[in-house]
Scaffold this motif. Structure first.
Motif, PDB file in Angstrom:
ATOM      1  N   PHE A   1      37.431  42.882  30.316  1.00 17.72           N
ATOM      2  CA  PHE A   1      36.642  41.784  30.865  1.00 17.72           C
ATOM      3  C   PHE A   1      37.573  40.613  31.185  1.00 17.72           C
ATOM      4  O   PHE A   1      38.590  40.415  30.530  1.00 17.72           O
ATOM      5  CB  PHE A   1      35.574  41.315  29.884  1.00 17.72           C
ATOM      6  CG  PHE A   1      34.596  42.375  29.486  1.00 17.72           C
ATOM      7  CD1 PHE A   1      33.355  42.497  30.115  1.00 17.72           C
ATOM      8  CD2 PHE A   1      34.899  43.268  28.458  1.00 17.72           C
ATOM      9  CE1 PHE A   1      32.469  43.466  29.737  1.00 17.72           C
ATOM     10  CE2 PHE A   1      33.999  44.254  28.071  1.00 17.72           C
ATOM     11  CZ  PHE A   1      32.789  44.351  28.719  1.00 17.72           C
ATOM     12  N   VAL A   2      37.181  39.837  32.209  1.00 17.19           N
ATOM     13  CA  VAL A   2      37.865  38.588  32.544  1.00 17.19           C
ATOM     14  C   VAL A   2      36.955  37.447  32.096  1.00 17.19           C
ATOM     15  O   VAL A   2      35.770  37.412  32.451  1.00 17.19           O
ATOM     16  CB  VAL A   2      38.148  38.480  34.056  1.00 17.19           C
ATOM     17  CG1 VAL A   2      38.877  37.174  34.364  1.00 17.19           C
ATOM     18  CG2 VAL A   2      38.961  39.662  34.530  1.00 17.19           C
TER      19      VAL A   2
ATOM     20  N   CYS B   1      46.927  37.185  28.276  1.00 15.24           N
ATOM     21  CA  CYS B   1      47.161  36.257  29.375  1.00 15.24           C
ATOM     22  C   CYS B   1      47.917  37.023  30.460  1.00 15.24           C
ATOM     23  O   CYS B   1      49.070  37.447  30.251  1.00 15.24           O
ATOM     24  CB  CYS B   1      47.964  35.052  28.893  1.00 15.24           C
ATOM     25  SG  CYS B   1      48.354  33.866  30.190  1.00 15.24           S
ATOM     26  N   VAL B   2      47.275  37.234  31.608  1.00 15.29           N
ATOM     27  CA  VAL B   2      47.806  38.107  32.659  1.00 15.29           C
ATOM     28  C   VAL B   2      48.178  37.272  33.881  1.00 15.29           C
ATOM     29  O   VAL B   2      47.330  36.551  34.434  1.00 15.29           O
ATOM     30  CB  VAL B   2      46.775  39.191  33.046  1.00 15.29           C
ATOM     31  CG1 VAL B   2      47.280  40.012  34.223  1.00 15.29           C
ATOM     32  CG2 VAL B   2      46.479  40.085  31.840  1.00 15.29           C
ATOM     33  N   GLN B   3      49.450  37.378  34.301  1.00 16.67           N
ATOM     34  CA  GLN B   3      49.928  36.743  35.528  1.00 16.67           C
ATOM     35  C   GLN B   3      49.963  37.792  36.629  1.00 16.67           C
ATOM     36  O   GLN B   3      50.597  38.843  36.469  1.00 16.67           O
ATOM     37  CB  GLN B   3      51.319  36.156  35.310  1.00 16.67           C
ATOM     38  CG  GLN B   3      51.930  35.524  36.548  1.00 16.67           C
ATOM     39  CD  GLN B   3      51.198  34.255  36.965  1.00 16.67           C
ATOM     40  OE1 GLN B   3      51.026  33.366  36.166  1.00 16.67           O
ATOM     41  NE2 GLN B   3      50.774  34.199  38.234  1.00 16.67           N
ATOM     42  N   THR B   4      49.268  37.530  37.741  1.00 16.80           N
ATOM     43  CA  THR B   4      49.200  38.505  38.812  1.00 16.80           C
ATOM     44  C   THR B   4      50.178  38.135  39.920  1.00 16.80           C
ATOM     45  O   THR B   4      50.602  36.982  40.062  1.00 16.80           O
ATOM     46  CB  THR B   4      47.776  38.586  39.384  1.00 16.80           C
ATOM     47  OG1 THR B   4      47.450  37.345  40.001  1.00 16.80           O
ATOM     48  CG2 THR B   4      46.771  38.881  38.277  1.00 16.80           C
ATOM     49  N   GLU B   5      50.539  39.147  40.747  1.00 16.87           N
ATOM     50  CA  GLU B   5      51.439  38.910  41.869  1.00 16.87           C
ATOM     51  C   GLU B   5      50.793  38.014  42.922  1.00 16.87           C
ATOM     52  O   GLU B   5      51.493  37.347  43.692  1.00 16.87           O
ATOM     53  CB  GLU B   5      51.839  40.248  42.500  1.00 16.87           C
ATOM     54  CG  GLU B   5      52.689  41.113  41.592  1.00 16.87           C
ATOM     55  CD  GLU B   5      53.089  42.414  42.266  1.00 16.87           C
ATOM     56  OE1 GLU B   5      52.579  42.648  43.399  1.00 16.87           O
ATOM     57  OE2 GLU B   5      53.872  43.180  41.698  1.00 16.87           O
ATOM     58  N   GLN B   6      49.473  37.988  42.931  1.00 19.70           N
ATOM     59  CA  GLN B   6      48.774  37.175  43.930  1.00 19.70           C
ATOM     60  C   GLN B   6      48.686  35.701  43.502  1.00 19.70           C
ATOM     61  O   GLN B   6      48.123  34.884  44.219  1.00 19.70           O
ATOM     62  CB  GLN B   6      47.364  37.726  44.167  1.00 19.70           C
ATOM     63  CG  GLN B   6      47.343  39.055  44.914  1.00 19.70           C
ATOM     64  CD  GLN B   6      47.766  40.221  44.033  1.00 19.70           C
ATOM     65  OE1 GLN B   6      47.759  40.117  42.803  1.00 19.70           O
ATOM     66  NE2 GLN B   6      48.150  41.332  44.651  1.00 19.70           N
TER      67      GLN B   6
ATOM     68  N   LEU C   1      45.045  34.918  34.728  1.00 18.93           N
ATOM     69  CA  LEU C   1      43.723  35.177  34.165  1.00 18.93           C
ATOM     70  C   LEU C   1      43.799  35.433  32.663  1.00 18.93           C
ATOM     71  O   LEU C   1      44.850  35.765  32.108  1.00 18.93           O
ATOM     72  CB  LEU C   1      43.080  36.378  34.865  1.00 18.93           C
ATOM     73  CG  LEU C   1      42.967  36.296  36.388  1.00 18.93           C
ATOM     74  CD1 LEU C   1      42.392  37.592  36.947  1.00 18.93           C
ATOM     75  CD2 LEU C   1      42.113  35.103  36.803  1.00 18.93           C
ATOM     76  N   TRP C   2      42.635  35.265  32.054  1.00 26.03           N
ATOM     77  CA  TRP C   2      42.474  35.531  30.610  1.00 26.03           C
ATOM     78  C   TRP C   2      41.573  36.745  30.467  1.00 26.03           C
ATOM     79  O   TRP C   2      40.381  36.689  30.749  1.00 26.03           O
ATOM     80  CB  TRP C   2      41.871  34.303  29.940  1.00 26.03           C
ATOM     81  CG  TRP C   2      42.233  34.174  28.481  1.00 26.03           C
ATOM     82  CD1 TRP C   2      43.417  34.467  27.916  1.00 26.03           C
ATOM     83  CD2 TRP C   2      41.397  33.681  27.438  1.00 26.03           C
ATOM     84  NE1 TRP C   2      43.391  34.193  26.577  1.00 26.03           N
ATOM     85  CE2 TRP C   2      42.159  33.694  26.248  1.00 26.03           C
ATOM     86  CE3 TRP C   2      40.097  33.197  27.370  1.00 26.03           C
ATOM     87  CZ2 TRP C   2      41.656  33.273  25.015  1.00 26.03           C
ATOM     88  CZ3 TRP C   2      39.601  32.765  26.152  1.00 26.03           C
ATOM     89  CH2 TRP C   2      40.367  32.810  24.989  1.00 26.03           C
ATOM     90  N   LEU C   3      42.147  37.871  30.068  1.00 19.60           N
ATOM     91  CA  LEU C   3      41.436  39.122  29.933  1.00 19.60           C
ATOM     92  C   LEU C   3      41.300  39.486  28.456  1.00 19.60           C
ATOM     93  O   LEU C   3      42.112  39.062  27.626  1.00 19.60           O
ATOM     94  CB  LEU C   3      42.152  40.262  30.663  1.00 19.60           C
ATOM     95  CG  LEU C   3      41.979  40.374  32.180  1.00 19.60           C
ATOM     96  CD1 LEU C   3      42.583  39.194  32.899  1.00 19.60           C
ATOM     97  CD2 LEU C   3      42.585  41.695  32.680  1.00 19.60           C
TER      98      LEU C   3
ATOM     99  N   PHE D   1      34.335  31.109  31.742  1.00 21.98           N
ATOM    100  CA  PHE D   1      33.041  31.549  32.241  1.00 21.98           C
ATOM    101  C   PHE D   1      32.609  32.767  31.441  1.00 21.98           C
ATOM    102  O   PHE D   1      33.402  33.332  30.665  1.00 21.98           O
ATOM    103  CB  PHE D   1      33.120  31.876  33.740  1.00 21.98           C
ATOM    104  CG  PHE D   1      34.387  32.580  34.154  1.00 21.98           C
ATOM    105  CD1 PHE D   1      34.552  33.951  33.949  1.00 21.98           C
ATOM    106  CD2 PHE D   1      35.430  31.876  34.743  1.00 21.98           C
ATOM    107  CE1 PHE D   1      35.707  34.590  34.336  1.00 21.98           C
ATOM    108  CE2 PHE D   1      36.603  32.511  35.112  1.00 21.98           C
ATOM    109  CZ  PHE D   1      36.749  33.881  34.915  1.00 21.98           C
ATOM    110  N   PRO D   2      31.363  33.196  31.578  1.00 23.56           N
ATOM    111  CA  PRO D   2      30.917  34.388  30.853  1.00 23.56           C
ATOM    112  C   PRO D   2      31.762  35.608  31.227  1.00 23.56           C
ATOM    113  O   PRO D   2      32.243  35.724  32.358  1.00 23.56           O
ATOM    114  CB  PRO D   2      29.462  34.565  31.307  1.00 23.56           C
ATOM    115  CG  PRO D   2      29.037  33.203  31.737  1.00 23.56           C
ATOM    116  CD  PRO D   2      30.259  32.569  32.320  1.00 23.56           C
ATOM    117  N   PRO D   3      31.999  36.519  30.273  1.00 20.68           N
ATOM    118  CA  PRO D   3      32.841  37.696  30.545  1.00 20.68           C
ATOM    119  C   PRO D   3      32.348  38.486  31.751  1.00 20.68           C
ATOM    120  O   PRO D   3      31.156  38.781  31.881  1.00 20.68           O
ATOM    121  CB  PRO D   3      32.726  38.514  29.257  1.00 20.68           C
ATOM    122  CG  PRO D   3      32.401  37.508  28.197  1.00 20.68           C
ATOM    123  CD  PRO D   3      31.552  36.489  28.863  1.00 20.68           C
ATOM    124  N   GLU D   4      33.305  38.833  32.646  1.00 18.52           N
ATOM    125  CA  GLU D   4      33.004  39.617  33.836  1.00 18.52           C
ATOM    126  C   GLU D   4      33.755  40.940  33.740  1.00 18.52           C
ATOM    127  O   GLU D   4      34.988  40.955  33.643  1.00 18.52           O
ATOM    128  CB  GLU D   4      33.424  38.848  35.090  1.00 18.52           C
ATOM    129  CG  GLU D   4      32.703  37.515  35.231  1.00 18.52           C
ATOM    130  CD  GLU D   4      33.190  36.701  36.425  1.00 18.52           C
ATOM    131  OE1 GLU D   4      34.102  37.190  37.130  1.00 18.52           O
ATOM    132  OE2 GLU D   4      32.660  35.592  36.654  1.00 18.52           O
TER     133      GLU D   4
END
Length: 492
Positions: free
Chosen positions: A486-487, A465-470, A474-476, A411-414
Motif C-alpha cells: 500500500f502507498v 521510503c521509496v525513491q522512484t526514477e520519475q 513515496l511511503w509504502l 492519505f488513506p492507504p491505497e
C-alpha cells in the motif's frame, strides 16, 4: 463580636433544591423527578412531594420508579446548574447578613449576630425569610441556634429555633446523625445504645475518643458551642461589566462606536487591575422600544487593548439595526484569562501576536471554531500521530518524528499490485507506472492493541521510503500477515 451579644446562626436546607429549580420555570402537576446516571444506572436524583407520596425516593432506579408510578414525569438532572442557582441564592441571602456561606450541595448558613434587630427581631426575620423563599417556589427548612452545628441539626431534623444558651436542651432529643456524622459512626453509636445527642453528651468522653477519635467529640462540642466553628462567606467573583446610559437616543454607527470606545476604556482598566484579558465580549445595545441587540466578539488570545478590540467590533456593529435609537449600552467580558505584564521580544512574541490577531479577524467572519491547526499526538500510528484542534484555543507545537522520517502528505492507504517482502521494482499508482530507484527500510510499526481500529486489524506493517526514477518519493508499507502493498504518503 460586641461584648454581651451572643452569636446566632441560621441554617437553610433546601431538600428539593434541584426539582424546585426546574419547577419554578414551569409547574408540573403530579409526580415529577430528575434523573442522573450513576455507574451505568439511571437513578432518581431529586423529586417533588407528589412523587414522594407515591413511595419513590432518591437513589431509586428510574425503571423501578416508573413501574411503581407509571405517570411519573422526568427530566435529566443538571447538578452544575443547581450549584449556580445555589450560588445565586447565597448572594440573595446577603440582604439579611453579609456573612453567608454555602452548606454542602443544598444549604446555606447565615451568621446573623447583631443583625436580627434590623428586621424587628429573630421571629420577624425568619418570617420574612420564609415568605420570600415560598414566593420563589422553594421548599426550605430553617434552623436557628447559637452555633453552626446546632442550626444545621435543627434545620435537618427538627425545624425550629433554639433559645440562646440552651443548645443541649434543644438538641438533646435529636438523633446523633444531627451532629453531621458519617453513616458508619452513627451505626456504631446506635449499637452502643447512644441514639440521641443527649445520651451522647452524658456518656464518658475518654472511651468515645479512644474508639471514634477526636472527630466525634469535635462535632458534639461544635454543636453545643464548646468549640468554635467559623462561617466563611464566599468571595464574590469579579464582575467584568460596564454600562452607559445615554441622555438622548443614538443611531449612527459612528456614535455607537464612540460609546463602545468609552465602555472599552473602562472595562480594560478593570481587566488591567486584575491582570486579566478578555477572550469573549458581549455588547448589548438596548433600543428605545426596549428591544436589545447583542454583538458578540470572540478573540484568539486574551486582550485588553481598547483600540485594537474596538477595531474588531466595527464589522458587527455596522450590522446592528438601531431602530428608533439606542438609549442604553452594556459591555461585558463573559470569558477572561490571566494576562500578566511580560517583556516581549520582536523575534518571537510579535509573530505570535500577529497570528492571533489574524485568527481573530478571520474568526469574526467564519467563526473561530472553523479555524483549525494540526498538533502532534502521542502515538506511533501514522494516522494517530496528529490531531486537529481549534487554532484559537491552542498553541502551535513542532512535530518531532525522531530518527524516522515522515511524509509531508499523508492519505488513506491505497493498494498497489506487488508481492514479496521487499518493495517492487515496478508498480502502478494513480494511473502512473513507476520504477523504484532506491528504498530505505523496513520500519516495523505494530498496532496499538488497546484501540479498536479496523484499519490496523491486519497486524503490524513494514514501512519503506521509496525513491522512484520519475521523481516521486513515496511511503509504502507491506502487511506480512495478509500479504499486500500500500502507498500511504508522499514526501516533499
Amino acid at each position: 463580636m460586641c461584648a454581651g451579644v451572643s452569636r446566632r446562626v441560621i441554617s437553610l436546607w433546601f431538600p428539593r433544591l434541584a426539582s424546585d429549580r426546574v419547577l419554578r420555570h414551569g409547574a408540573i402537576t403530579g409526580p415529577f423527578a430528575l434523573t442522573l446516571t450513576e455507574q451505568n444506572v439511571n437513578r432518581i436524583y431529586c423529586l417533588n412531594t407528589s412523587a414522594e407520596r407515591q413511595g419513590l425516593h432518591r437513589g431509586m432506579a428510574f425503571s423501578d420508579a416508573r413501574a411503581f408510578c407509571p405517570d411519573l414525569q422526568s427530566r435529566p438532572a443538571q447538578p452544575e446548574m443547581d450549584q449556580q442557582f445555589l450560588a445565586g441564592l447565597r448572594r440573595w441571602a446577603t440582604r439579611y447578613s453579609p456573612w453567608v456561606g454555602i452548606e454542602g450541595d443544598d444549604g446555606l448558613v447565615l451568621d446573623i449576630t447583631g443583625a436580627a434587630h434590623l428586621f424587628g427581631g429573630e421571629t420577624m426575620m425568619l418570617t420574612d425569610l420564609r415568605q420570600r423563599l415560598d414566593g420563589m417556589g422553594l421548599n426550605v427548612q430553617i434552623g436557628l441556634g447559637d452555633t453552626r452545628g446546632a442550626a444545621w441539626a435543627l434545620a435537618h431534623f427538627a425545624e425550629g429555633v433554639a433559645p440562646a444558651g440552651e443548645m443541649l436542651a434543644s438538641l438533646g432529643p435529636l438523633p446523633v446523625a444531627a451532629l453531621r456524622l458519617d453513616a458508619d459512626t452513627v451505626t456504631a453509636l446506635k449499637r452502643m445504645g447512644l441514639r440521641s445527642i443527649g445520651q451522647l453528651a452524658k456518656a464518658p468522653r475518654a472511651p468515645l475518643a479512644r474508639r471514634f477519635g477526636s472527630g466525634l467529640l469535635m462535632r458534639l462540642d461544635q454543636a453545643l458551642g464548646q468549640q468554635p466553628e467559623q462561617i466563611s462567606p464566599q468571595q464574590e467573583p469579579p464582575h467584568y461589566g460596564v454600562q452607559l446610559n445615554l441622555p438622548e437616543p443614538i443611531g449612527l454607527e459612528a456614535d455607537v462606536m464612540a460609546g463602545t470606545a468609552r465602555l472599552l476604556e473602562r472595562l480594560c482598566r478593570k481587566l488591567e487591575d486584575r491582570q486579566t484579558g478578555a477572550r469573549m465580549l458581549k455588547l448589548t445595545l438596548r433600543r428605545v422600544d426596549q428591544q436589545a441587540r447583542n454583538v458578540e466578539l470572540r478573540l484568539a488570545r486574551p486582550m485588553r487593548d481598547p483600540a485594537l478590540i474596538l477595531s474588531l467590533f466595527a464589522r458587527n456593529i455596522g450590522k446592528v439595526d438601531a431602530g428608533f435609537g439606542i438609549d442604553h449600552m452594556r459591555l461585558e467580558a463573559t470569558q477572561v484569562e490571566p494576562l500578566r505584564p511580560e517583556q516581549v521580544s520582536h523575534s518571537h512574541s510579535d509573530r505570535e501576536v500577529g497570528l492571533d490577531d489574524l485568527i481573530t479577524r478571520i474568526g469574526t467572519r467564519v467563526g473561530l471554531e472553523n479555524i483549525q491547526r494540526f498538533l502532534p499526538a502521542d502515538s506511533h500510528i501514522p494516522e494517530r500521530s496528529f490531531m486537529i484542534v481549534p487554532a484559537a484555543s491552542s498553541r502551535a507545537e513542532s512535530f518531532s518524528a525522531g530518527s524516522r522520517p515522515r511524509p509531508l502528505i499523508m492519505f488513506p492507504p491505497e493498494p498497489i499490485s506487488a508481492s514479496g517482502p521487499r518493495p517492487p521494482q515496478q508498480f502502478r499508482w494513480r494511473r502512473m507506472r513507476l520504477t523504484t530507484l532506491s528504498a530505505t527500510g523496513p520500519e516495523r510499526i505494530a498496532p496499538e492493541w488497546w484501540l479498536d481500529d479496523e484499519n490496523w486489524q491486519r497486524g503490524f506493517r513494514d514501512y519503506w521510503c521509496v525513491q522512484t526514477e520519475q521523481g516521486r518519493r513515496l511511503w509504502l508499507f507491506h502487511t506480512p500477515q495478509n500479504p499486500g502493498w500500500f502507498v500511504q504518503g508522499e514526501f516533499a
